[in-house]
Design a protein around this motif. Structure first.
Motif, short mmCIF file in Angstrom:
data_model
loop_
_atom_site.label_atom_id
_atom_site.label_comp_id
_atom_site.label_asym_id
_atom_site.label_seq_id
_atom_site.Cartn_x
_atom_site.Cartn_y
_atom_site.Cartn_z
N VAL A 252 0.84 -1.20 0.00
CA VAL A 252 0.00 0.00 0.00
C VAL A 252 0.87 1.25 0.00
N THR A 253 1.92 1.24 0.80
CA THR A 253 2.84 2.38 0.84
C THR A 253 3.47 2.62 -0.53
N ALA A 254 3.76 1.53 -1.24
CA ALA A 254 4.39 1.65 -2.56
C ALA A 254 3.45 2.24 -3.60
N ALA A 264 -5.35 2.83 -2.99
CA ALA A 264 -5.22 2.54 -1.56
C ALA A 264 -6.57 2.58 -0.86
N GLU A 265 -7.58 3.16 -1.49
CA GLU A 265 -8.86 3.35 -0.81
C GLU A 265 -9.49 2.05 -0.29
N TRP A 281 -2.60 7.14 5.32
CA TRP A 281 -1.47 8.05 5.04
C TRP A 281 -1.34 8.31 3.54
N VAL A 282 -1.42 7.27 2.73
CA VAL A 282 -1.27 7.42 1.28
C VAL A 282 -2.35 8.34 0.73
N LEU A 283 -3.59 8.15 1.16
CA LEU A 283 -4.68 8.98 0.65
C LEU A 283 -4.52 10.43 1.08
N ARG A 284 -4.11 10.64 2.33
CA ARG A 284 -3.91 12.02 2.78
C ARG A 284 -2.79 12.70 2.03
#
Length: 456
Positions: A252-254, A264-265, A281-284
């Motif tokens: 997900v981080t990638a 990522a949602e 974190w990714v979405l933000r």
């Protein structure tokens, strides 16, 4: 003479007879077998249970006259060399070490001698081991590396481990790769770390290892290395579909680095809290509002994902979102209910009138979360609320959680109630109570008994 005759004793007598090789009497693939053999031989010779071989092949002048001779005898047998390497006499152990050079079958015992209390023995063993590991084939390393890694926590055990590390960093790639299949978990992890540092695995191989390997430590190493190496787009789905939450979180981080943050949602509702946190974190970072997505997901009971209520509690506002969780605590799906109750616990809700009835839920997960939510206030609640739920006719999961709350309440009847439940005729309840109270069952005797390392 010891009173018991064990399989280890029989194995040592077989070596003393000179009729068998090590692999015929010892399971040489187990590092525990080598350390047990070392100790067993020393005890057997020390107690006179076997006769000390004459060692006519030794040449050191410090040995007693009875054990000295000119080198006219043939090279020692494998069994005789093993006995000498483990002899109680440091002089004999030291004299045996030069004869272990070029004898890979006894190299694990040489490794053990690098932790010897006698400095001359240690120094000679280090020299023999360093030379043997330099250029050792995969088969030799497969037997010796597990022993080295098992003894590295001993006093002076770090020297052999350092020699192994040095040898593997210079070994051919195929030799290191062979150790990745070693059944000893510690050896495999050690070799995998070196393979990663040497760049012997492609990003695709790392991703597959992270996704499918059964060892959590190897999964972590592989996932971290795969991300550092840069994942091709066609291998990223391997991480995202992995069973391990730590590996999925790496995938997900990638997504952000790959420019695919929108993907990522769905992971906002993952079963792993780590994965949910990474998705948030990714979405933000991509300018999206995960809290709004959680609220929208929890607004429709017909389509709410199982863990959306818990995700909302992890990033939402207690004053604004608690009522939505209360509504979902009565959802038809147990996972949604337990997720909602867990979220209420995170919000530190203390509405006992609404929490106590949740202890009667038919799903054990909901009762577990309700009990956790009530735990901080157990001493303020009526004892009767817990006591009556421990009675007959209640499901085991309700009775166990009620008992734990009764303990936290400090009830005077807790001890009596616990004994009653431990003697209950329901075997499922008895097992759960023992587990909840931390009462261990007697460990079953391993099949094969003490002879599991020895050949018969």
């Amino acid at each position: 003479m010891r009173s018991e005759d064990t399989p280890l004793d029989a194995a040592i007598r077989g070596l003393a007879s000179g009729a068998r090789k090590l692999a015929r009497v010892v399971d040489v693939t187990r590092p525990e077998a080598w350390t047990a053999l070392d100790e067993g031989i020393r005890i057997a010779i020390g107690y006179g249970e076997i006769e000390r071989p004459a060692h006519p092949w030794t040449s050191t002048g410090r040995l007693p006259a009875a054990l000295r001779a000119v080198l006219r005898a043939p090279a020692p047998t494998e069994a005789g060399l093993a006995l000498a390497l483990c002899d109680p006499s440091g002089l004999i152990r030291e004299a045996a070490l030069p004869h272990a050079a070029g004898r890979p079958a006894v190299l694990p015992l040489v490794a053990i001698r690098t932790t010897d209390w006698a400095a001359p023995v240690r120094e000679k063993a280090e020299t023999v081991l360093a030379e043997a590991l330099r250029g050792a084939d995969a088969g030799t390393l497969a037997l010796t590396a597990p022993v080295i890694l098992r003894i590295r926590r001993r006093l002076r055990g770090g020297t052999a481990a350092a020699l192994l590390d040095e040898a593997l960093r210079a070994a051919p790639a195929g030799t290191v790769s062979a150790l990745l299949l070693n059944p000893d978990r510690t050896t495999r992890r050690f070799a995998f770390g070196i393979a990663v540092e040497r760049g012997l695995l492609t990003p695709a191989e790392l991703a597959r290892t992270a996704a499918y390997d059964g060892d959590v430590a190897v999964q972590d190493i592989a996932a971290t290395a795969a991300l550092a190496a840069g994942l091709p787009d066609d291998t990223l789905p391997l991480l995202l579909a992995a069973r391990s939450g730590r590996v999925r979180s790496a995938g997900v981080t990638a997504l952000r680095k790959a420019g695919r943050a929108a993907e990522a949602e769905p992971f906002l509702h993952d079963r792993s809290g780590m994965v949910r946190a990474c998705a948030l974190w990714v979405l933000r970072q991509d300018g999206r509002d995960p809290v709004a997505r959680y609220r929208a997901a929890c607004a429709d009971p017909a389509t709410v994902p199982d863990r959306a209520p818990l995700g909302l509690a992890e990033c939402g506002d207690p004053k604004r979102d608690a009522e939505a969780l209360w509504e979902l605590s009565g959802h038809e799906r147990a996972l949604v209910r337990s997720s909602a109750v867990a979220g209420l616990r995170m919000f530190e809700v203390a509405d006992f009138t609404r929490l106590l009835p949740l202890l009667d839920d038919p799903a054990s997960g909901v009762v577990r979360e309700a009990a956790r939510a009530l735990l901080p206030w157990a001493d303020r609640l009526p004892e009767e609320e817990f006591l009556r739920r421990t009675g007959p006719g209640r499901p085991p999961h309700v009775r166990v959680r009620a008992l734990l709350l009764l303990r936290e309440h400090g009830s005077a009847v807790y001890e009596k109630t616990a004994r009653r439940l431990l003697d209950d005729p329901d075997p499922v309840l008895r097992v759960r109570v023992r587990s909840a109270l931390g009462i261990e069952e007697p460990a079953p005797r391993p099949q094969g008994g003490p002879g599991r390392f020895w050949r018969t």
